[in-house]
Design an enzyme around this catalytic site. Structure first.
Site, short mmCIF file in Angstrom:
data_model
loop_
_atom_site.label_atom_id
_atom_site.label_comp_id
_atom_site.label_asym_id
_atom_site.label_seq_id
_atom_site.Cartn_x
_atom_site.Cartn_y
_atom_site.Cartn_z
N HIS A 68 -2.86 58.52 78.25
CA HIS A 68 -2.06 58.01 79.36
C HIS A 68 -1.00 57.03 78.91
O HIS A 68 0.02 56.87 79.59
CB HIS A 68 -2.97 57.37 80.42
N ASP A 69 -1.20 56.40 77.78
CA ASP A 69 -0.15 55.53 77.24
C ASP A 69 0.92 56.36 76.55
O ASP A 69 2.11 56.25 76.86
CB ASP A 69 -0.73 54.53 76.24
N GLY A 74 6.14 57.08 75.16
CA GLY A 74 5.60 57.04 73.81
C GLY A 74 4.47 56.03 73.69
O GLY A 74 4.08 55.38 74.67
N SER A 78 2.48 50.37 76.97
CA SER A 78 3.03 50.04 78.28
C SER A 78 1.99 50.20 79.38
O SER A 78 2.06 49.53 80.42
CB SER A 78 4.25 50.90 78.59
N HIS A 197 -12.29 66.28 78.53
CA HIS A 197 -13.01 66.18 79.80
C HIS A 197 -14.50 66.51 79.64
O HIS A 197 -15.21 66.63 80.63
CB HIS A 197 -12.37 67.08 80.85
#
Length: 345
Positions: A68-69, A74, A78, A197
């Protein structure tokens, strides 16, 4: 004397420019901190292993955070930023990021690293190290790779950008393929990374459509189990892998599956592919892989060969970890991972 002052100012300007410019993915180096902060990877690994002894789900959260980052702006950490005047609605607030966790663990690691080497190691590198170590631990050592480092921490975090960039659990297979292609990942890599998953949890709001999906898309017994779980509270979290469900619930809804329930959860392995073939995955985006000829072929491939998936998943995580910040971005080294630091830190 005047010439010396001019030269000194020029040198400072060059150093500032270097710090403000993010490291290009091609410039990342394995062993980057060997001289800058010796032993930093050991520090990260120690904290991750200690956390997983108490809660293995923290490891699943770290692996998810890497994806997810890096898929948004990139690998710049964040996703770790809290709301601030500069970033009033950070990535954490995006609906697609519901349930992200392990932020406290990363702050704990960052504090330990700062004590050792102040202002040297970026949160983005720490996140990659931690996710790698979590994947290694949760796979019983079967997933491993060396992490090239030298990233800077970004200054920008936007929930709207995260929502636009990350794949959604409701996506069709073509939407997934197009989404991954924008990051230069092909169909096989989409299937490989979906294998994550096998661990972690998802919220019921992320798979609402599956609760009424027809039998050809979801095993009716598993659909009944999900409906039962989703009525236990307001948008509760449900384990991604039925293998990790509580024994009583599985015995009630899927008695033939009880022999596969494990007392210890979150083993990162190829069970996702077996589950998908049996129509016992919760997310529509996972089931959608079975509707595409090439993707379905890879699902069968990795169901049949756990060792192959271990190696390919490690390679895909490594490729993911090399996604760079947008051209022209500025970065720095944060003191705390949740607070943006000016690039002149």
């Amino acid at each position: 004397m005047r010439l010396a002052v001019v030269l000194l100012c020029a040198l400072v300007a060059v150093q500032v420019a270097l710090l403000a410019a993010p490291a290009d993915a091609g410039e990342l180096v394995v062993g980057y901190y060997d001289k800058k902060c010796r032993g930093v990877e050991n520090v990260v690994q120690w904290h991750v292993r200690r956390a997983l002894k108490t809660n293995r789900r923290a490891g699943a959260a770290l692996v998810r955070l890497l994806f997810h980052d890096c898929f948004v702006r990139g690998c710049d950490a964040s996703v770790l930023l809290d709301a601030s005047p500069e970033n009033p609605h950070p990535e954490k607030e995006a609906p697609v990021n519901i349930g992200l966790a392990a932020f406290d663990l990363l702050e704990e690691i960052k504090a330990a690293v700062e004590d050792r080497c102040p202002g040297v190691v970026s949160c983005s590198d720490i996140l990659i190290y931690a996710a790698r170590d979590a994947a290694h631990a949760l796979s019983n050592g079967n997933i491993h790779f060396d992490v090239p480092a030298g990233r800077l921490d970004g200054l920008v975090s936007s929930a709207a950008e995260a929502q636009a960039e990350l794949p959604d659990s409701t996506f069709t297979v073509q939407q997934l393929i197009d989404n991954f292609a924008r990051k230069d990942f092909d169909v096989e890599e989409l299937v490989i990374l979906s294998g994550a998953h096998s661990i972690g949890v998802g919220h019921c709001s992320s798979f609402t459509g599956r609760l009424t999906a027809p039998p050809e898309q979801i095993n009716p017994a598993y659909r009944n189990l999900l409906n039962h779980k989703c009525h236990q509270g307001t948008n509760p979290a449900v384990v991604n892998n039925v293998r990790d469900e509580d024994y009583e619930t599985v015995a009630r809804f899927m008695p033939g599956f009880t022999s596969r329930v494990r007392k210890i959860s979150d083993f990162l392995d190829n069970t996702f592919y077996h589950n998908n073939l049996a129509r016992i995955v919760s997310f529509n985006s996972d089931w959608q892989l079975m509707t595409h000829t090439e993707a379905r072929g890879h699902v069968h491939e990795y169901a049949d060969n756990a060792t192959l998936w271990d190696g390919d998943f490690a390679d895909s995580l490594l490729k993911l970890s090399k996604l760079s910040m947008p051209a022209g971005s500025k970065g720095g080294i944060r003191k705390k991972c949740s607070i943006a630091t000016h690039p002149l830190y």
